[in-house]
Design a protein around this motif. Structure first.
Motif, short mmCIF file in Angstrom:
data_model
loop_
_atom_site.label_atom_id
_atom_site.label_comp_id
_atom_site.label_asym_id
_atom_site.label_seq_id
_atom_site.Cartn_x
_atom_site.Cartn_y
_atom_site.Cartn_z
N PRO A 115 -0.11 11.47 -3.40
CA PRO A 115 -0.56 12.85 -3.21
C PRO A 115 -1.03 13.55 -4.49
N THR A 116 -0.82 12.92 -5.65
CA THR A 116 -1.29 13.49 -6.92
C THR A 116 -1.79 12.35 -7.81
N LEU A 117 -2.62 12.72 -8.80
CA LEU A 117 -3.14 11.72 -9.73
C LEU A 117 -2.01 11.11 -10.56
N ALA A 118 -1.07 11.93 -11.01
CA ALA A 118 0.04 11.42 -11.83
C ALA A 118 0.84 10.38 -11.05
N LEU A 119 1.12 10.66 -9.78
CA LEU A 119 1.87 9.72 -8.96
C LEU A 119 1.05 8.46 -8.69
N ALA A 120 -0.25 8.62 -8.51
CA ALA A 120 -1.12 7.46 -8.30
C ALA A 120 -1.04 6.50 -9.49
N LYS A 121 -1.11 7.06 -10.69
CA LYS A 121 -1.04 6.23 -11.90
C LYS A 121 0.33 5.56 -12.03
N LYS A 122 1.38 6.30 -11.69
CA LYS A 122 2.74 5.76 -11.77
C LYS A 122 2.90 4.59 -10.79
N LEU A 123 2.37 4.75 -9.57
CA LEU A 123 2.48 3.69 -8.56
C LEU A 123 1.69 2.45 -8.98
N ILE A 124 0.53 2.67 -9.60
CA ILE A 124 -0.27 1.53 -10.06
C ILE A 124 0.50 0.77 -11.15
N ILE A 130 0.86 -1.18 0.00
CA ILE A 130 0.00 0.00 0.00
C ILE A 130 0.90 1.23 0.00
N CYS A 131 0.64 2.19 -0.90
CA CYS A 131 1.45 3.41 -0.96
C CYS A 131 0.56 4.64 -0.88
N PHE A 132 1.17 5.78 -0.53
CA PHE A 132 0.46 7.05 -0.51
C PHE A 132 0.62 7.75 -1.84
N VAL A 162 1.82 -1.48 -7.25
CA VAL A 162 1.27 -1.42 -5.89
C VAL A 162 -0.14 -2.01 -5.90
N ASP A 163 -0.54 -2.55 -4.75
CA ASP A 163 -1.83 -3.24 -4.66
C ASP A 163 -2.97 -2.34 -4.22
N ALA A 164 -2.66 -1.25 -3.52
CA ALA A 164 -3.68 -0.31 -3.06
C ALA A 164 -3.03 1.02 -2.78
N LEU A 165 -3.86 2.07 -2.69
CA LEU A 165 -3.35 3.41 -2.44
C LEU A 165 -4.11 4.07 -1.29
#
Length: 345
Positions: free
Chosen positions: A135-144, A131-133, A148-151
């Motif tokens: 803070p932005t949509l761009a970073l969320a997409k990059k982490l996915i 699970i990661c944090f 990563v399994d959840a945000l």
């Protein structure tokens, strides 16, 4: 319709909306207890998981040996799933991941920046979910994309280290874009079940609360620390100020006290060390992290709520008494169920 049928109907709606998040966590309800250094230790974590929520150990600045002992002690208090929060800048991150794997911890939460190379792979190799944090949509997409399994989407209303954007804005921006891809948990400023219901309606799989659980009976926080929470209002929880642009300091939200002034002095001291070439940037940032760990310990453990750091989110005004964690969860769930029922009606 009588009260009983309303309760059942609202509870059923709530259970359906929480189903994905609860299944991911392995808990009864999709409510995570945010990892708070010195507060989120074996007692609070085990109590949270035993009550049907999902407890998370705050590793913070712990050594490998301390985390090893803390996980073992938590497992002795609960047979329910719980997670471990690791700070990405910890110098022994890979060894800490190894300890989590040794104990077969099911969920590892990475906080404090982008996961270093190899860390995600090491966690997944142990069979744990990451699970990661974001803070932005761009970073969320990059982490996915990175696996990563959840945000966790956490807004600036939260206690402790915060970003610059509010929870409601982040939720509106990020949930529609990624909620179907991975489970997303919303955090920051949540103190009542009505807010939980709202974020679930927007597509969140669950929520994370920290401040609300500090005054749980099972919390080892000093009585003075708890009293500071109970007395405080939302406007008392303020963000720290960065004084030197060359020294990027992640703001920290805490109750106003003399400790805030001490932090300003600490920043000046570290900035001067940078000027003199005595420390590198990474060392300087680590010095700030160690400062916070010490200041937080003084407040949480020793009860020095004037000179220590009383980290608290803006939902602190909704913390009005000390009560068992099971009662806090029951209240939140009842409020959320009633809110969903009212909206349906």
């Amino acid at each position: 319709m009588n009260d009983t049928s309303i309760d059942r109907s609202g509870s059923a709606r709530l259970a359906r909306r929480m189903e994905r998040g609860a299944a991911f966590l392995g808990s009864e309800v999709a409510i995570m207890a945010g990892a708070m250094s010195w507060v989120s230790e074996r007692n609070l974590v085990a109590a949270m998981s035993n009550a049907g929520g999902f407890g998370v150990i705050a590793c913070g600045a712990m050594t490998v040996e301390l985390l090893d002992a803390e996980i073992a002690a938590t497992k002795a208090l609960t047979d329910k799933p719980f997670g471990v929060n690791l700070i990405t800048m910890h110098p022994d991150l890979m060894a800490l991941i190894e300890v989590c794997g040794k104990h077969q911890v099911g969920h590892v939460v990475l906080a404090g920046g982008l996961p270093p190379k190899g860390s995600l792979e090491a966690i997944k190799a142990s069979g744990a979910k990451v699970i990661c944090f974001a803070p932005t949509l761009a970073l969320a997409k990059k982490l996915i994309r990175s696996g990563v399994d959840a945000l966790v989407i956490e807004g600036m209303e939260a206690g402790g280290h915060i970003g610059p954007v509010s929870t409601s804005v982040l939720a509106q921006e990020i949930l529609p874009a990624i909620a179907n891809d991975v489970p997303v948990f919303i955090a920051g400023g949540i103190g009542r079940g009505e807010a939980i219901a709202g974020y679930l309606d927007m597509g969140a799989a669950g929520v994370q609360l920290g401040t609300r659980f500090v005054c749980a009976t099972e919390s080892i926080a000093h009585p003075k620390f708890k009293q500071a929470f109970i007395r405080a209002s939302a406007r008392d929880a303020v963000a720290s100020v960065q004084i030197d642009p060359r020294l990027p300091v992640i703001p920290v939200r805490a109750l106003k006290n003399a400790g805030g002034e001490l932090f300003t002095a600490k920043q000046r001291e570290v900035a001067q060390s940078l000027d003199e070439g005595a420390v590198a940037m990474a060392e300087a940032q680590l010095a700030i992290e160690h400062y916070w760990a010490g200041a937080l310990r003084r407040a949480v453990i020793d009860g020095d709520v004037e000179h220590g750091s009383v980290m608290a989110g803006q939902s602190v005004g909704m913390v009005t008494k000390e009560e068992p964690i099971a009662d806090i969860l029951a209240t939140l769930m009842a409020e959320a169920a009633q809110a969903l029922e009212a909206r349906a009606a």
